[in-house]
Design an enzyme around this catalytic site. Structure first.
Site: not given
Ligand code: CXF
Ligand code: ZN
Length: 380
Positions: A48, A50, A70, A103, A114, A118, A178, A373
């Protein structure tokens, strides 16, 4: 009881030793899960943006060496003390953001943010004891967003694990951890386009195309894709996008172009680029009286967003979403079921597949924009 339960597992993991340098497949030691943790055998993972962003160390303080990853699917190998809802053999999706179920966010029907679990991109250790479960010759290797799926085995908090239908093909549903759920949920859970409505999607990467897939599933009559890259349109048609607008082809603001195409504006818009100008356009292109715009893309640190307050007073609604408003443990099993019923198509998001030893190719494919992907197969 599995033969590895309670023991340290030696396995292969792709370690990022330095920012922007190719990952190195190393033998790592993975400690057993502690209280409220589970150890997973990862079978498939995918890349991903990120992962790439933090590997390039663009965000926050770089933390190395680290095991990224992730988006994944796997099987529970063993569970720590206090874990009652999962057992060895369960098929699961690990998720970068959790659901503690205790929570105020978890107890609210409206939130998935959460308090306990989170996303935290700066933490490289487990919550319970502030330690890493990964090491090489006694030297700790940091975790990433509580998942670190670029490893044959990983340890995750039980609240960050969704148990899914054991019949679901893990090499497909891994993408639901994700990006695809984020875009899909932004449309289905937040924008909620009524059947027959018009929807504009800003940004036709994997998340935007998942938002378009949501609009297609919801029965939108027109799905307008907006992207600066005209090559994206051909692929986008498979996701239900019916029309394409390239802001570069027009000398007026894209929101005006869209308003002219749709008799005053679209019913819904979803912004998946993270560019603040696109966010303004996405908001201003929805129809007054009922239009809803949803922001998904993550902006840069110092961005701000400006629009005339009349745009809001004229009954346009601006919303934002995180992970498509899905509660990971409660909601992901039903997203998997939507795929099983062939309502949701995942195959078209999967443009490439590599073996674990070729993981660096997945980074190249994402950086060049060639892949939506790329699945990384851990075995065989
Ligand atoms: C992202 C969502 C926003 C913050 C950084 C991570 N999610 C996953 O890639
Ligand atoms: Zn991601």
């Amino acid at each position: 009881m599995s033969s590895t339960e309670g023991k340290v597992i030696k396995c292969k993991a792709a370690v990022a030793w330095e920012a922007g340098k190719p990952l190195v497949i190393e033998e790592v030691e993975v400690a057993p899960p502690q209280a409220m943790e589970v150890r997973l055998k990862i079978l498939f993972t995918s890349l991903c943006h990120t992962d790439v962003y933090f590997w390039e160390a663009k965000g926050q303080t770089p933390l190395f060496p680290r095991i990224f990853g992730h988006e994944a699917a796997g099987i529970v190998e063993s569970v720590g003390e206090g874990v009652t809802e999962l057992k060895p053999g369960d098929h699961v999706l690990p998720v970068f953001t959790g659901e503690c179920k205790e929570c105020r966010h978890c107890k609210s029907e409206e939130s998935n943010m959460c308090d306990l679990l989170r996303i935290n991109t700066e933490r490289g250790v487990m919550l319970s004891d502030g330690k890493s479960r990964f090491s090489i010759n006694g030297k700790p290797i940091y975790h990433f967003v509580g998942t670190s799926t670029f490893s044959e085995y990983t340890v995750v908090h039980v609240g960050c694990v969704a148990k899914i239908n054991p019949e679901a093909p893990l090499d497909k549903v891994c993408v639901l951890s994700c990006g695809i759920s984020t875009g899909l949920g932004a449309t289905l859970n937040v924008a909620k386009p009524p059947k027959g409505s018009t929807v504009a999607i800003f940004g036709l990467g994997a998340v935007g195309l998942a938002a378009a897939e949501g609009a297609r599933i919801a029965g939108a009559s027109r799905i307008i894709g907006i992207d600066l890259n005209p090559k994206r349109f051909e692929e986008a048609k498979k996701f239900g996008v019916t029309e394409f607008v390239n802001p570069k082809d027009h000398d007026k603001p894209v929101q005006q172009v869209i308003a002219e195409m749709t008799d005053g504006g679209v019913d819904r818009s979803v912004e998946c680029t993270g560019n603040f100008n696109a966010m303004i356009s996405a908001f201003e292109c929805v129809h007054d009286g009922w239009g809803v715009a949803v922001l998904v893309g993550v902006p840069s640190k110092d961005d701000s967003f400006k629009t005339h307050p009349m745009n809001v007073l004229n009954e346009r609604t601006l919303k934002g979403t995180f992970f498509g408003n899905f509660k990971p443990r409660t909601d992901l099993p039903s997203v998997v079921e939507r795929y099983m019923k062939k309502e949701l198509e995942l195959e078209k998001f999967i443009t490439h597949e590599v073996t674990f030893s070729e993981i660096n190719n997945a980074f190249d494919l994402m950086l060049s924009g060639a892949s939506l992907r790329c699945i990384i197969r851990m075995e065989g």
